[in-house]
Design an enzyme around this catalytic site. Sequence first.
Site, PDB file in Angstrom:
ATOM      1  CD  GLU A   1      44.775  27.690  45.117  1.00  0.00           C
ATOM      2  OE1 GLU A   1      44.197  27.745  44.011  1.00  0.00           O
ATOM      3  OE2 GLU A   1      44.868  28.652  45.882  1.00  0.00           O
TER       4      GLU A   1
ATOM      5  CB  ALA B   1      40.229  28.040  38.698  1.00  0.00           C
TER       6      ALA B   1
ATOM      7  CD  GLU C   1      46.938  30.274  41.171  1.00  0.00           C
ATOM      8  OE1 GLU C   1      48.180  30.119  41.297  1.00  0.00           O
ATOM      9  OE2 GLU C   1      46.109  29.472  41.604  1.00  0.00           O
TER      10      GLU C   1
ATOM     11  N   GLY D   1      44.471  26.165  40.921  1.00  0.00           N
ATOM     12  CA  GLY D   1      43.405  25.531  41.691  1.00  0.00           C
ATOM     13  C   GLY D   1      43.563  24.017  41.778  1.00  0.00           C
TER      14      GLY D   1
HETATM   15  C1  HXC Z   1      40.887  26.462  31.062  1.00  0.00           C
HETATM   16  C2  HXC Z   1      42.511  25.047  30.295  1.00  0.00           C
HETATM   17  C3  HXC Z   1      43.232  25.202  31.490  1.00  0.00           C
HETATM   18  C4  HXC Z   1      42.671  26.027  32.502  1.00  0.00           C
HETATM   19  C5  HXC Z   1      44.339  23.878  30.209  1.00  0.00           C
HETATM   20  N1  HXC Z   1      43.224  24.223  29.533  1.00  0.00           N
HETATM   21  N2  HXC Z   1      44.364  24.459  31.403  1.00  0.00           N
HETATM   22  N3  HXC Z   1      41.360  25.671  30.088  1.00  0.00           N
HETATM   23  N4  HXC Z   1      41.505  26.632  32.239  1.00  0.00           N
HETATM   24  N5  HXC Z   1      43.248  26.199  33.682  1.00  0.00           N
HETATM   25  C6  HXC Z   1      42.832  23.812  28.209  1.00  0.00           C
HETATM   26  C7  HXC Z   1      43.647  24.504  27.140  1.00  0.00           C
HETATM   27  O1  HXC Z   1      43.126  25.785  26.900  1.00  0.00           O
HETATM   28  C8  HXC Z   1      43.475  23.581  25.974  1.00  0.00           C
HETATM   29  O2  HXC Z   1      42.189  23.790  25.411  1.00  0.00           O
HETATM   30  C9  HXC Z   1      43.460  22.215  26.646  1.00  0.00           C
HETATM   31  O3  HXC Z   1      43.123  22.419  27.997  1.00  0.00           O
HETATM   32  C10 HXC Z   1      44.811  21.533  26.590  1.00  0.00           C
HETATM   33  O4  HXC Z   1      45.775  22.416  27.128  1.00  0.00           O
HETATM   34  P1  HXC Z   1      47.117  22.816  26.361  1.00  0.00           P
HETATM   35  O5  HXC Z   1      47.563  24.102  26.919  1.00  0.00           O
HETATM   36  O6  HXC Z   1      46.924  22.742  24.898  1.00  0.00           O
HETATM   37  O7  HXC Z   1      48.064  21.635  26.827  1.00  0.00           O
HETATM   38  P2  HXC Z   1      49.652  21.666  26.981  1.00  0.00           P
HETATM   39  O8  HXC Z   1      50.277  22.413  25.854  1.00  0.00           O
HETATM   40  O9  HXC Z   1      50.050  20.240  27.242  1.00  0.00           O
HETATM   41  O10 HXC Z   1      49.924  22.537  28.303  1.00  0.00           O
HETATM   42  C11 HXC Z   1      49.489  22.085  29.553  1.00  0.00           C
HETATM   43  C12 HXC Z   1      49.539  23.239  30.598  1.00  0.00           C
HETATM   44  C13 HXC Z   1      48.769  24.442  30.073  1.00  0.00           C
HETATM   45  C14 HXC Z   1      51.009  23.625  30.848  1.00  0.00           C
HETATM   46  C15 HXC Z   1      48.952  22.693  31.910  1.00  0.00           C
HETATM   47  O11 HXC Z   1      47.471  24.001  29.656  1.00  0.00           O
HETATM   48  C16 HXC Z   1      48.570  25.517  31.082  1.00  0.00           C
HETATM   49  O12 HXC Z   1      49.477  26.272  31.351  1.00  0.00           O
HETATM   50  N6  HXC Z   1      47.353  25.625  31.644  1.00  0.00           N
HETATM   51  C17 HXC Z   1      47.001  26.685  32.563  1.00  0.00           C
HETATM   52  C18 HXC Z   1      47.633  26.443  33.914  1.00  0.00           C
HETATM   53  C19 HXC Z   1      47.252  27.567  34.870  1.00  0.00           C
HETATM   54  O13 HXC Z   1      47.603  28.730  34.654  1.00  0.00           O
HETATM   55  N7  HXC Z   1      46.512  27.217  35.929  1.00  0.00           N
HETATM   56  C20 HXC Z   1      46.073  28.181  36.933  1.00  0.00           C
HETATM   57  C21 HXC Z   1      44.731  28.697  36.550  1.00  0.00           C
HETATM   58  S1  HXC Z   1      44.208  29.995  37.610  1.00  0.00           S
HETATM   59  P3  HXC Z   1      41.997  23.913  23.811  1.00  0.00           P
HETATM   60  O14 HXC Z   1      40.544  24.247  23.687  1.00  0.00           O
HETATM   61  O15 HXC Z   1      42.931  24.974  23.354  1.00  0.00           O
HETATM   62  O16 HXC Z   1      42.365  22.548  23.324  1.00  0.00           O
HETATM   63  C22 HXC Z   1      43.657  29.222  38.958  1.00  0.00           C
HETATM   64  C23 HXC Z   1      43.112  30.098  39.979  1.00  0.00           C
HETATM   65  C24 HXC Z   1      42.867  29.354  41.231  1.00  0.00           C
HETATM   66  O17 HXC Z   1      43.686  28.041  39.108  1.00  0.00           O
HETATM   67  C25 HXC Z   1      42.226  30.220  42.235  1.00  0.00           C
HETATM   68  C26 HXC Z   1      40.864  29.817  42.527  1.00  0.00           C
HETATM   69  C27 HXC Z   1      40.743  28.541  43.182  1.00  0.00           C
END
Ligand code: HXC
Length: 264
Positions: free
Chosen positions: A114, A68, A134, A111
Amino acid sequence: GAGQYGNLLISRPGPGVELITLNRPKALNALNSALFIELNEALKKADGDANVGAIVISGSDKAFAAGADIKEMRDKEYSDVYKNKFLENWTLMSTIRKPIIAAVSGYALGGGCELALMCDIILASPTAVFGQPEINLGVIPGGGGTQRLARIVGKSRAMELTLTGRNFSAVEAERWGVISRIIEPVEGKQKVVDEAIEMGKLIASKGQIAVQAGKEAVNAAYESTLAEGLKVERRLFYGLFATKDQKEGMAAFAEKRKPNFTHQ
Ligand code: HXC
């Protein structure tokens, strides 16, 4: 057609197959509300289109979906998420009758994991990285992750994944039964989407009433007791004797020819 959506690409890569490609590359397909509203539109359209027999959802080689959208969520308050039914968008998918195949390469986190779990069949590239991170954000999965993972991988693994937030690989996902299988690349090119399209074509070539009944029956296994699920299956099985496709399918077998299903 293409260009209709800001965050999705839509195509018809084979007979009966609707391919929905998540296309928010700058955010690794993070699932914001705009994307999810479009996804729901596309799913509803495909479900209502008599020429579609199966739906494939894919992302990019780098990310199926990285979760998400954290930046969209960060400032929300309890009263916002409760009153505005945050994540209500995520419930439509389970009402889609047609089979949905997820073709996962790269990150399927939070998400994104999911979303894959809400699909009916998951195929993955060896590069796929699944996880429910999360806990690292001070929350827990909210799109069904704790419930679906617990049913699929069992309590101990679901607990470990939810409480540590650690990723799991395509190999683990296959071993645990989260995915159907890993699709190896050919000459350095991922083939998981092609394979999902082939599977979609095969499913779309069957009698569509039986396909939808089959999906409904398998889903009953996740939503009821064994006794209730067996009743659902039996009733659906009986009901299929009211279809032309059953007459055609069985006649074709007896006459040693291919069936010509008319989905009636
Ligand atoms: C918003 C995101 C994002 C996310 C990545 N980006 N994941 N933005 N929400 N979930 C954005 C980054 O901020 C970045 O934007 C760009 O995408 C590229 O990501 P990087 O981090 O620079 O890439 P990398 O270093 O290759 O790392 C990849 C990654 C990392 C390991 C996947 O992006 C990451 O950890 N993302 C978050 C994963 C996460 O925690 N997901 C769960 C979310 S909570 P900029 O602008 O800086 O270039 C969730 C709740 C679900 O899903 C419940 C409800 C359904």
